[in-house]
Motif scaffolding. Sequence first.
Motif, PDB file in Angstrom:
ATOM      1  N   TRP A  50     -45.296  45.064  -1.804  1.00 31.09           N
ATOM      2  CA  TRP A  50     -45.126  43.631  -2.123  1.00 31.09           C
ATOM      3  C   TRP A  50     -46.057  42.792  -1.244  1.00 31.09           C
ATOM      4  CZ3 TRP A  50     -42.878  42.319  -6.466  1.00 31.09           C
ATOM      5  CH2 TRP A  50     -41.856  43.099  -7.001  1.00 31.09           C
ATOM      6  N   TYR A  51     -46.296  43.279  -0.006  1.00 24.91           N
ATOM      7  CA  TYR A  51     -47.218  42.590   0.905  1.00 24.91           C
ATOM      8  C   TYR A  51     -48.635  42.553   0.315  1.00 24.91           C
ATOM      9  CZ  TYR A  51     -50.617  42.347   4.675  1.00 24.91           C
ATOM     10  OH  TYR A  51     -51.717  42.040   5.421  1.00 24.91           O
ATOM     11  N   ASP A  52     -49.115  43.705  -0.153  1.00 28.26           N
ATOM     12  CA  ASP A  52     -50.458  43.765  -0.757  1.00 28.26           C
ATOM     13  C   ASP A  52     -50.539  42.850  -1.977  1.00 28.26           C
ATOM     14  OD1 ASP A  52     -51.370  45.897   0.972  1.00 28.26           O
ATOM     15  OD2 ASP A  52     -50.145  47.253  -0.231  1.00 28.26           O
ATOM     16  N   PHE A  53     -49.468  42.869  -2.761  1.00 25.34           N
ATOM     17  CA  PHE A  53     -49.403  42.068  -3.987  1.00 25.34           C
ATOM     18  C   PHE A  53     -49.498  40.574  -3.622  1.00 25.34           C
ATOM     19  CE2 PHE A  53     -46.401  41.499  -7.971  1.00 25.34           C
ATOM     20  CZ  PHE A  53     -47.453  40.981  -8.694  1.00 25.34           C
ATOM     21  N   ALA A  54     -48.712  40.182  -2.604  1.00 22.87           N
ATOM     22  CA  ALA A  54     -48.709  38.772  -2.178  1.00 22.87           C
ATOM     23  C   ALA A  54     -50.078  38.362  -1.644  1.00 22.87           C
ATOM     24  CB  ALA A  54     -47.640  38.564  -1.103  1.00 22.87           C
ATOM     25  N   LEU A  55     -50.684  39.263  -0.854  1.00 21.81           N
ATOM     26  CA  LEU A  55     -51.990  38.960  -0.256  1.00 21.81           C
ATOM     27  C   LEU A  55     -53.040  38.708  -1.345  1.00 21.81           C
ATOM     28  CD1 LEU A  55     -53.108  38.791   2.628  1.00 21.81           C
ATOM     29  CD2 LEU A  55     -53.789  41.185   2.412  1.00 21.81           C
ATOM     30  N   GLU A  56     -52.981  39.513  -2.378  1.00 24.99           N
ATOM     31  CA  GLU A  56     -53.933  39.376  -3.487  1.00 24.99           C
ATOM     32  C   GLU A  56     -53.768  38.000  -4.162  1.00 24.99           C
ATOM     33  OE1 GLU A  56     -55.913  41.969  -3.780  1.00 24.99           O
ATOM     34  OE2 GLU A  56     -56.997  41.461  -5.605  1.00 24.99           O
ATOM     35  N   ILE A  57     -52.529  37.552  -4.291  1.00 23.93           N
ATOM     36  CA  ILE A  57     -52.254  36.249  -4.918  1.00 23.93           C
ATOM     37  C   ILE A  57     -52.772  35.119  -4.024  1.00 23.93           C
ATOM     38  CG2 ILE A  57     -50.400  34.683  -5.699  1.00 23.93           C
ATOM     39  CD1 ILE A  57     -48.724  37.387  -6.119  1.00 23.93           C
ATOM     40  N   VAL A  58     -52.448  35.211  -2.735  1.00 24.81           N
ATOM     41  CA  VAL A  58     -52.841  34.159  -1.783  1.00 24.81           C
ATOM     42  C   VAL A  58     -54.369  34.077  -1.688  1.00 24.81           C
ATOM     43  CG1 VAL A  58     -52.744  33.489   0.653  1.00 24.81           C
ATOM     44  CG2 VAL A  58     -50.678  34.300  -0.510  1.00 24.81           C
ATOM     45  N   ASN A  59     -55.034  35.230  -1.642  1.00 25.92           N
ATOM     46  CA  ASN A  59     -56.505  35.244  -1.556  1.00 25.92           C
ATOM     47  C   ASN A  59     -57.139  34.670  -2.820  1.00 25.92           C
ATOM     48  OD1 ASN A  59     -56.451  36.303   0.971  1.00 25.92           O
ATOM     49  ND2 ASN A  59     -56.813  38.417   0.342  1.00 25.92           N
ATOM     50  N   TRP A  60     -56.554  34.960  -3.958  1.00 26.84           N
ATOM     51  CA  TRP A  60     -57.116  34.469  -5.226  1.00 26.84           C
ATOM     52  C   TRP A  60     -57.134  32.937  -5.250  1.00 26.84           C
ATOM     53  CZ3 TRP A  60     -56.203  31.649  -9.659  1.00 26.84           C
ATOM     54  CH2 TRP A  60     -57.064  31.894 -10.729  1.00 26.84           C
ATOM     55  N   ASN A  88     -57.202  31.176  -2.587  1.00 23.10           N
ATOM     56  CA  ASN A  88     -57.905  30.695  -1.395  1.00 23.10           C
ATOM     57  C   ASN A  88     -57.012  29.838  -0.492  1.00 23.10           C
ATOM     58  OD1 ASN A  88     -60.298  31.309  -0.318  1.00 23.10           O
ATOM     59  ND2 ASN A  88     -61.521  30.085  -1.763  1.00 23.10           N
ATOM     60  N   TYR A  89     -55.730  30.128  -0.487  1.00 25.31           N
ATOM     61  CA  TYR A  89     -54.821  29.382   0.394  1.00 25.31           C
ATOM     62  C   TYR A  89     -55.078  29.818   1.836  1.00 25.31           C
ATOM     63  CZ  TYR A  89     -51.978  28.043  -3.704  1.00 25.31           C
ATOM     64  OH  TYR A  89     -51.530  27.538  -4.882  1.00 25.31           O
ATOM     65  N   SER A  90     -54.889  28.899   2.765  1.00 24.33           N
ATOM     66  CA  SER A  90     -55.100  29.257   4.173  1.00 24.33           C
ATOM     67  C   SER A  90     -53.856  29.928   4.767  1.00 24.33           C
ATOM     68  CB  SER A  90     -55.471  28.012   4.978  1.00 24.33           C
ATOM     69  OG  SER A  90     -54.485  27.037   4.764  1.00 24.33           O
ATOM     70  N   CYS A  91     -52.814  30.015   4.003  1.00 21.62           N
ATOM     71  CA  CYS A  91     -51.549  30.608   4.463  1.00 21.62           C
ATOM     72  C   CYS A  91     -51.739  32.073   4.906  1.00 21.62           C
ATOM     73  CB  CYS A  91     -50.575  30.536   3.279  1.00 21.62           C
ATOM     74  SG  CYS A  91     -49.031  31.357   3.544  1.00 21.62           S
ATOM     75  N   SER A  92     -51.146  32.435   6.051  1.00 20.19           N
ATOM     76  CA  SER A  92     -51.181  33.841   6.496  1.00 20.19           C
ATOM     77  C   SER A  92     -50.027  34.604   5.841  1.00 20.19           C
ATOM     78  CB  SER A  92     -50.992  33.939   7.996  1.00 20.19           C
ATOM     79  OG  SER A  92     -51.978  33.221   8.652  1.00 20.19           O
ATOM     80  N   VAL A  93     -50.320  35.837   5.475  1.00 23.26           N
ATOM     81  CA  VAL A  93     -49.267  36.694   4.912  1.00 23.26           C
ATOM     82  C   VAL A  93     -48.922  37.744   5.966  1.00 23.26           C
ATOM     83  CG1 VAL A  93     -48.576  38.161   2.988  1.00 23.26           C
ATOM     84  CG2 VAL A  93     -50.249  36.334   2.608  1.00 23.26           C
ATOM     85  N   ILE A  94     -47.670  37.730   6.416  1.00 18.73           N
ATOM     86  CA  ILE A  94     -47.246  38.605   7.506  1.00 18.73           C
ATOM     87  C   ILE A  94     -46.432  39.762   6.918  1.00 18.73           C
ATOM     88  CG2 ILE A  94     -46.011  38.699   9.722  1.00 18.73           C
ATOM     89  CD1 ILE A  94     -48.203  36.559   9.700  1.00 18.73           C
ATOM     90  N   PRO A  95     -46.873  41.006   7.192  1.00 17.80           N
ATOM     91  CA  PRO A  95     -46.088  42.147   6.680  1.00 17.80           C
ATOM     92  C   PRO A  95     -44.823  42.361   7.509  1.00 17.80           C
ATOM     93  CG  PRO A  95     -48.048  42.929   7.859  1.00 17.80           C
ATOM     94  CD  PRO A  95     -48.100  41.434   7.902  1.00 17.80           C
ATOM     95  N   VAL A  96     -43.681  42.475   6.845  1.00 20.53           N
ATOM     96  CA  VAL A  96     -42.413  42.708   7.565  1.00 20.53           C
ATOM     97  C   VAL A  96     -41.634  43.828   6.875  1.00 20.53           C
ATOM     98  CG1 VAL A  96     -42.183  40.326   8.420  1.00 20.53           C
ATOM     99  CG2 VAL A  96     -41.182  40.950   6.209  1.00 20.53           C
ATOM    100  N   GLU A  97     -40.660  44.363   7.609  1.00 16.77           N
ATOM    101  CA  GLU A  97     -39.835  45.433   7.047  1.00 16.77           C
ATOM    102  C   GLU A  97     -38.714  44.854   6.181  1.00 16.77           C
ATOM    103  OE1 GLU A  97     -38.458  48.222   9.970  1.00 16.77           O
ATOM    104  OE2 GLU A  97     -40.405  48.226  10.973  1.00 16.77           O
ATOM    105  N   THR A  98     -38.246  45.663   5.244  1.00 16.43           N
ATOM    106  CA  THR A  98     -37.157  45.251   4.356  1.00 16.43           C
ATOM    107  C   THR A  98     -35.945  44.794   5.144  1.00 16.43           C
ATOM    108  OG1 THR A  98     -37.913  46.776   2.646  1.00 16.43           O
ATOM    109  CG2 THR A  98     -35.607  46.100   2.526  1.00 16.43           C
TER     110      THR A  98
END
Length: 287
Positions: free
Chosen positions: A222-232, A234-244
């Motif tokens: 889900w982290y990779d999926f979110a990162l792909e959306i945020v990068n597309w 071009n949001y400056s928001c950081s995506v932090i990977p966390v455990e379930t």
Amino acid sequence: MVKSKHTILVTGSNGQLGNELKRLQHEYPEFDFIFTDSSDLDITNKESVHKYINRVKPDITINCAAYTAVDDAETNASDAMLLNGEAPGFLADATSQIGKKLIHISTDYVFGGSGNTPFKENSPTNPNSVYGKTKLIGEANAMKMGNAIVLRTAWLYSSFGNNFVKTIKRLASSNYEIKVVFDQIGSPTWAHDLAQAVLAICSAPNFTTGIYHYTNEGVCSWYDFALEIVNWYNYSCSVIPVETSSFPRPANRPAYSVLNKNLIKSTYGLAIPHWKKSLQCCLKEIE
Ligand SMILES: NC(=O)c1ccc[n+]([C@@H]2O[C@H](COP(=O)([O-])OP(=O)(O)OC[C@H]3O[C@@H](n4cnc5c(N)ncnc54)[C@H](OP(=O)(O)O)[C@@H]3O)[C@@H](O)[C@H]2O)c1
């Protein structure tokens, strides 16, 4: 009277998959489509299902209706059981009585989530949520008359309704960081591609009953999926990977739910797009 076109009945057509089927109907002039929502046809009402299907006599019924609120299902188990578990049996009874076919949609949640190789259609199931358990019972009920295809899918998103893609877009556009789990692995699926697959099955010369798996190609967290959306975006928001464990939820999620799609590809000759490519198509639409 000779019926010239085949009729396809879609139940629960106000959802993600139902809307994508509506969008594709014009590409299939060989079919007459009937789209129903819960006010036209409540599939939990056995009598209504029989009456409706007897009147319309659809050649193929596609069941897109489901109790999809995974967390709410934990506290509304009887509602989830009626809609996900029992209603597919009403559809199987009614469609088989008129000698017709049923396509029912199921989920990766029928697997418990332990494993590290993609699940095949006959891999042992072991759902660990009410949603997954009720959907597994629904599969058996859909198939009990021998006239059904059950299509398991996963991580559905689209430009319709609420889903992960829209949630990430909303959160990332208004936060400087978001936390997303990296320890749940699966395959995102654009509902548009799933709808194409369903209609390819409807158009195929063979209707080979049984269970099939369909998701987009590729695997991610889900982290990779979110990162792909945020990068597309071009949001400056950081995506932090966390455990379930950082996000306790009422329902358990499978840690690993990748589905092996070889059977549907070989039986129906489908070419399945990679999730990143399909995500871009959907994001352009949402724009
Ligand atoms: N979403 C996912 O991530 C996901 C993942 C794996 C598998 N799936 C499966 O894929 C299928 C399609 O999912 P989706 O995301 O398109 O679902 P969705 O957007 O939640 O749509 C479900 C639809 O079911 C309808 N419905 C509810 N109760 C009904 C009833 N009694 N009679 C008739 N219709 C009823 C709802 O209509 P109302 O609004 O009128 O109630 C809604 O439009 C489902 O079988 C689901 O279990 C989904």
